[in-house]
Design a protein around this motif. Structure first.
Motif, short mmCIF file in Angstrom:
data_model
loop_
_atom_site.label_atom_id
_atom_site.label_comp_id
_atom_site.label_asym_id
_atom_site.label_seq_id
_atom_site.Cartn_x
_atom_site.Cartn_y
_atom_site.Cartn_z
N VAL A 81 0.85 -1.19 0.00
CA VAL A 81 0.00 0.00 0.00
C VAL A 81 0.89 1.24 0.00
O VAL A 81 1.94 1.27 0.65
CB VAL A 81 -0.92 0.01 1.24
N ARG A 82 0.45 2.25 -0.72
CA ARG A 82 1.15 3.54 -0.72
C ARG A 82 0.78 4.28 0.56
O ARG A 82 -0.37 4.63 0.80
CB ARG A 82 0.73 4.35 -1.94
N THR A 83 1.76 4.49 1.42
CA THR A 83 1.54 5.22 2.67
C THR A 83 2.40 6.47 2.66
O THR A 83 3.61 6.39 2.86
CB THR A 83 1.91 4.34 3.87
N TRP A 87 6.01 2.93 -0.21
CA TRP A 87 5.21 1.73 -0.35
C TRP A 87 5.57 0.78 0.79
O TRP A 87 6.74 0.66 1.15
CB TRP A 87 5.48 1.04 -1.69
N VAL A 90 0.93 -3.84 4.32
CA VAL A 90 -0.05 -3.53 5.36
C VAL A 90 -0.88 -4.78 5.62
O VAL A 90 -1.54 -5.30 4.70
CB VAL A 90 -0.97 -2.37 4.95
N ALA A 93 -4.79 -5.59 4.47
CA ALA A 93 -5.17 -4.78 3.30
C ALA A 93 -5.52 -5.69 2.13
O ALA A 93 -4.83 -6.68 1.87
CB ALA A 93 -4.04 -3.83 2.92
N ARG A 99 -6.64 0.07 2.75
CA ARG A 99 -5.65 0.66 3.66
C ARG A 99 -5.58 -0.11 4.99
O ARG A 99 -5.10 0.41 5.98
CB ARG A 99 -5.95 2.14 3.89
N SER A 103 -10.40 0.13 6.98
CA SER A 103 -10.87 0.84 5.79
C SER A 103 -11.83 -0.04 5.01
O SER A 103 -11.88 -1.25 5.21
CB SER A 103 -9.69 1.24 4.90
N CYS A 115 -5.05 -3.04 -4.80
CA CYS A 115 -4.58 -4.22 -4.05
C CYS A 115 -4.84 -5.50 -4.82
O CYS A 115 -5.14 -6.55 -4.23
CB CYS A 115 -5.20 -4.29 -2.66
N ASP A 176 -5.83 10.05 -1.52
CA ASP A 176 -6.59 8.81 -1.71
C ASP A 176 -6.85 8.65 -3.20
O ASP A 176 -6.52 9.54 -4.00
CB ASP A 176 -7.91 8.89 -0.93
#
Length: 219
Positions: A81-83, A87, A90, A93, A99, A103, A115, A176
């Motif tokens: 996941v892009r945080t 990257w 997670v 996810a 996320r 989420s 994902c 987002d």
């Protein structure tokens, strides 16, 4: 080009005409170009169709509901996941919880599905082909790029000017994903949307490092 339906989901296709196009980047014109976008060269493709926007959460949900398919992230219990600017893996996810477990996508039915692995994307295409009676597959790298950039070697789908908040969702400026088709000013010369920003997209082509030995037929 027909509007193919599977269940209540519609896929809007765009015809990309046959002919030559300039593939890859020129660092003298685009200093931000990556090395694996080189060398710039001319490729000739037959005509083909491509979806106007990326596959949405609702479309992917129709696939899962019809088949009971479980994605790789669901099997593994995690996804990349892009945080922020990085990257990372997670736990919990997946496409329904992009996320993490807290989420969900209930209010994101018109956002691009995330994902999902290459294998997940291929499985979706196989189901969509059977559901519509038409062969649906991932585009090759060349097909994707021509649909995105047109034939004239432009840097971005809309031209050579730097992206703005009116062209696309980029650099986490929204924080987002956004609904597909949200940025009409960012459309490609053929009218394809979301080819820059928002999410990364899968192609059928194996990554080989650069375009030095690239074959447009994926061989």
């Amino acid at each position: 080009v027909p509007l193919l339906l599977f269940g209540a989901q519609r896929v809007d296709w765009v015809t990309i005409p046959a002919g030559k196009f300039v593939m890859g980047s020129d660092k003298t014109k685009d200093p931000d170009a990556w090395d694996d976008e080189l060398p710039q060269h001319t490729v000739t493709l037959p005509a083909y169709w491509i979806a106007r926007v990326p596959v949405t959460v609702a479309q992917f949900a129709a696939f899962v509901q019809a088949t009971g398919y479980q994605t790789d992230a669901e099997k593994q219990g995690q996804a990349r996941v892009r945080t922020g600017k990085e990257w990372g893996w997670v736990k919990g996810a997946n496409w329904q919880h992009p996320r993490g477990p807290e989420s969900d996508v209930r209010q994101k039915q018109d956002h691009p599905v995330t994902c999902v692995t290459w294998q997940d994307a291929v499985a979706f295409c196989a189901w969509a082909s059977e559901a519509t009676g038409t062969t649906i597959r991932l585009p090759s790298e060349a097909e994707w790029e021509k649909a995105a950039r047109g034939a004239d070697g432009r840097i971005y789908p809309w031209g050579n000017e730097k992206p703005t908040k009116d062209h696309c969702n980029f650099n986490m400026n929204v924080g987002d994903t956004t609904p597909v088709g949200r940025y009409p000013k960012g459309k490609s010369p053929y009218g394809v949307l979301d080819m820059a920003g928002n999410v990364w997209e899968w192609t059928s082509t194996q990554w080989v490092g650069n375009y030095q030995n690239y074959a447009p037929d994926d061989s």
